[in-house]
Enzyme design. Structure first.
Site, PDB file in Angstrom:
ATOM      1  N   CYS A  26       0.868  -1.173   0.000  1.00 40.84           N
ATOM      2  CA  CYS A  26       0.000   0.000   0.000  1.00 40.84           C
ATOM      3  C   CYS A  26       0.907   1.225   0.000  1.00 40.84           C
ATOM      4  O   CYS A  26       1.983   1.207  -0.582  1.00 40.84           O
ATOM      5  CB  CYS A  26      -0.955  -0.015   1.186  1.00 40.84           C
ATOM      6  SG  CYS A  26      -0.129  -0.135   2.790  1.00 40.84           S
ATOM      7  N   HIS A 559      24.924 -17.024  23.799  1.00 39.20           N
ATOM      8  CA  HIS A 559      24.505 -17.566  22.504  1.00 39.20           C
ATOM      9  C   HIS A 559      24.611 -19.086  22.576  1.00 39.20           C
ATOM     10  O   HIS A 559      25.710 -19.650  22.553  1.00 39.20           O
ATOM     11  CB  HIS A 559      25.409 -17.009  21.394  1.00 39.20           C
ATOM     12  CG  HIS A 559      24.928 -17.318  20.007  1.00 39.20           C
ATOM     13  ND1 HIS A 559      25.008 -18.571  19.442  1.00 39.20           N
ATOM     14  CD2 HIS A 559      24.362 -16.512  19.071  1.00 39.20           C
ATOM     15  CE1 HIS A 559      24.526 -18.523  18.218  1.00 39.20           C
ATOM     16  NE2 HIS A 559      24.122 -17.285  17.960  1.00 39.20           N
TER      17      HIS A 559
END
Length: 652
Positions: A26, A559
């Protein structure tokens, strides 16, 4: 391909092109239909340069880009190969949506492709009316007639354009939809109604209709379908089913011409005889009902719609009102719905101006300028998602100002008489048959009032005690002020297992300490505990990595495993969320070591301090067994805090 890398990153983080059913755009957003939204890395996309934010609404995964979204869309389509997506693929995911989500998705898919041209032609017609009203030229001049023809070109032949977009959405052939729309606005049929009717149907009722022609002896109620919306959408839906039936039954050798031949022969007469009249009556009832509700109290209606319009836009709910507004223009000649929300964008840019003048954040100041300029022309997504909504208070102030502006529009009885431009380009759309009357001047007063109120309310009440739109969190209050020395801090092991120097692990980025200093642990148990107390500043969607910012300003990243992001969250379960306050030793997440290893990934877990440059980092550098909560890193202050509340790019 100007946005090639951005397009590649977006496709990758929506789950790859194989996860995309379809994509449209859009004014500011890429609107994806994804097969599985859980595969999208929403947090990664939100923090990506070139992406304003991400929204999920109406069955669509919306990536907000900004005014240059058409250029990004072209590269996304080119790289992803989405241009040739089959219409049936787009409809496969509809089964997973609720009825309301399906409705919003259908409406947005039908109207989005024509919005740009619809606004452009409306602007031309609006300015043409303005130039006549101020006496630049009369409405009998050739200039007026030609500009009016351009302005009316799309709206008058709306059924043809919507025939294309609607049947495409429903899975049919676009040119069949256009042919149906062309038949509905065929001028000869309109001229027939100038003569004497053969007879009248439904005499004495609200559906009383003269009959001028018959089709195979069946009476046809001729309606005016130019500029109409509902008849062609229903006809396109019916046509898609009829075409699908003929495609399955007609041999391939004659399918090319026989399918459209038979589809049109069936659909067009039924549309004129049944679908068109019923849809037109329904449209008239909807239009009359809207005006009736509006007339009950234009002030209340304006206040409610104005205040909540920006909320509707955020969730894509405004698409439910767009067809009503266009239908009102067709059946009533004017629409109050779009008129009552006209002040919302001006309230938004008033709030942005207030933020710009009040904030001390240089980044927000820089973002505010283009957001303000964009908002002047009615595109407020950069202002909403980049400035006011994240700070909450300014957004609330803009909604209050928009509600007052909407109530003002209701007081003056302002309506729109065409679908025109956004922002300041929408002003001429309020010029009615009476020219520059009080209803028009009421629109000028309302947008001025909304802008001033948005600015004043935000400046005085919308920035909080810290002038940043929200009250500071407790952890932010405890952060050291500029020029203050940090304190020493101990980081404990988050895992049970075997500790090893960071330089020995099989990941060059971590091993080189490019991301920060720390250690690595080969876990013996799939439980991860908090190595420090602080705030969870990052939790990746795949649950494999967690960032914690301590009250002392240290930023610790854990991690789990190597390349485990590719597992997309499989084998991981988190017990916390981003923004949570955690205590040292608290269980953060659990993971399946055997499952991760069987999938071919290492579970070696680095733990680093991403802002190591601010500390003298003493990390355990010998290989040995270790238990969770045992000290492994000591952080000693070695520098002055540069700015209050800094967060490294890795964790932000």
């Amino acid at each position: 391909m100007k946005y090639e890398q951005l397009a590649k990153d977006i496709i990758e983080n929506v789950g790859g092109k194989e996860n995309v059913n379809s994509v449209v755009h859009c004014i500011t957003r890429l609107r994806f239909k994804l097969k599985d939204e859980s595969k999208a890395n929403t947090d990664v996309l939100k923090n990506m340069d070139g992406v304003v934010t991400v929204m999920k609404s109406g069955g669509q995964y919306q990536v907000v880009i900004g005014n240059h979204v058409p250029d990004v869309y072209k590269d996304v389509v080119e790289i992803g190969g989405f241009a040739n997506q089959a219409a049936s693929d787009d409809n496969e995911s509809d089964d997973n949506q609720g009825a309301f989500s399906k409705f919003i998705d259908i409406i947005s898919s039908i109207f989005t492709p024509v919005l740009g041209v619809l606004a452009a032609t409306g602007m031309i017609k609006g300015f043409n009316a303005l130039f006549v009203a101020v006496g630049l030229y009369p409405n009998t001049s050739g200039t007026y007639q030609i500009l009016n023809a351009v302005g009316d070109s799309l709206f008058y032949f709306f059924p043809i354009f919507l025939g294309y977009t609607a049947i495409k959405k429903f899975g049919g052939s676009p040119f069949i939809g256009m042919a149906i729309g062309g038949a509905l606005v065929y001028p000869t049929l309109t001229q027939i109604t100038a003569g004497e009717p053969l007879y009248t149907l439904f005499s004495g009722t609200m559906f009383q209709s003269p009959v001028f022609i018959e089709f195979l002896g069946i009476p046809v109620i001729l309606m005016t379908y130019s500029s109409s919306v509902i008849p062609i959408i229903l006809a396109a839906f019916f046509a898609s089913k009829v075409e699908s039936f003929f495609r399955k039954t007609i041999p391939d050798v004659v399918k090319t011409f026989l399918v459209p031949f038979l589809t049109l022969l069936v659909v067009v007469p039924i549309t004129f005889i049944v679908i068109g009249p019923i849809a037109t009556w329904a449209g008239s009832l909807i239009g009359a009902g809207t005006i009736w509700v509006y007339d009950l109290s234009p002030i209340i209606a304006g206040a409610i719609l104005g205040a909540f319009w920006q909320v509707f836009v955020i969730f894509g709910l405004h698409w439910g009102l767009i067809p009503i507004a266009i239908n009102n223009l067709t059946t009533q000649g004017a629409d109050p719905v779009l008129a009552m929300v006209f002040a919302a964008s001006f309230a938004q840019i008033g709030a942005v101006l207030g933020v710009w003048l009040k904030t001390r954040d240089q980044k927000i100041k820089t973002l505010s300028i283009p957001a303000f300029i964009s908002g002047i022309f009615g595109v407020t997504e950069p202002a909403i998602y980049g400035i006011t909504l994240p700070k909450k208070r300014p957004f609330i102030m803009s909604c209050i100002a928009a509600g007052i502006g909407g109530a003002t529009l209701g007081i003056f009885g302002t309506k729109v008489y065409m679908v025109g431009g956004l922002g300041i380009f929408g002003i001429p759309s309020n010029i009615g048959p009476n020219g520059l009357d009080m209803a028009f001047w009421g629109s000028i007063i309302s947008i001025t009032l909304a802008f001033i109120l948005g600015f004043v309310l935000t400046y005085l009440f919308g920035m909080g005690k810290n002038n940043e739109g929200v009250e500071p969190k407790e952890t932010e209050k405890k952060k050291p002020l500029e020029g203050t020395v940090k304190e020493s801090e101990v980081v404990v092991s988050p895992l049970n297992g075997q500790v090893q120097p960071l330089s020995t692990i099989k990941d060059e980025l971590f091993a080189s300490r490019a991301l920060g200093k720390g250690i690595a642990i080969e876990p013996s148990e799939g439980k991860l505990y908090a190595p420090v107390s602080g705030t969870v500043s990052a939790l990746f969607p795949t649950k494999h990595a967690i960032g914690i910012t301590t009250d002392n300003g240290a930023e610790v990243l854990i991690h789990v495993g190597m390349d485990t992001v590719q597992l997309e969250g499989k084998f991981f379960s988190a017990h916390i969320e981003k923004g949570d306050q955690v205590k040292q030793g608290q269980l953060l997440l659990e993971f399946d070591i055997e499952g991760i290893q069987s999938a071919g990934y290492l579970v070696t877990t680095p733990m680093i301090v991403t802002n190591s440059e601010q500390f003298d980092v003493e990390a355990l550098d010998e290989k040995r067994s270790i238990t969770a909560s045992e000290p492994v890193i000591t952080l000693n202050p070695n520098s002055i805090v540069e700015t209050e509340g800094n967060v490294s790019p890795l964790l932000s």
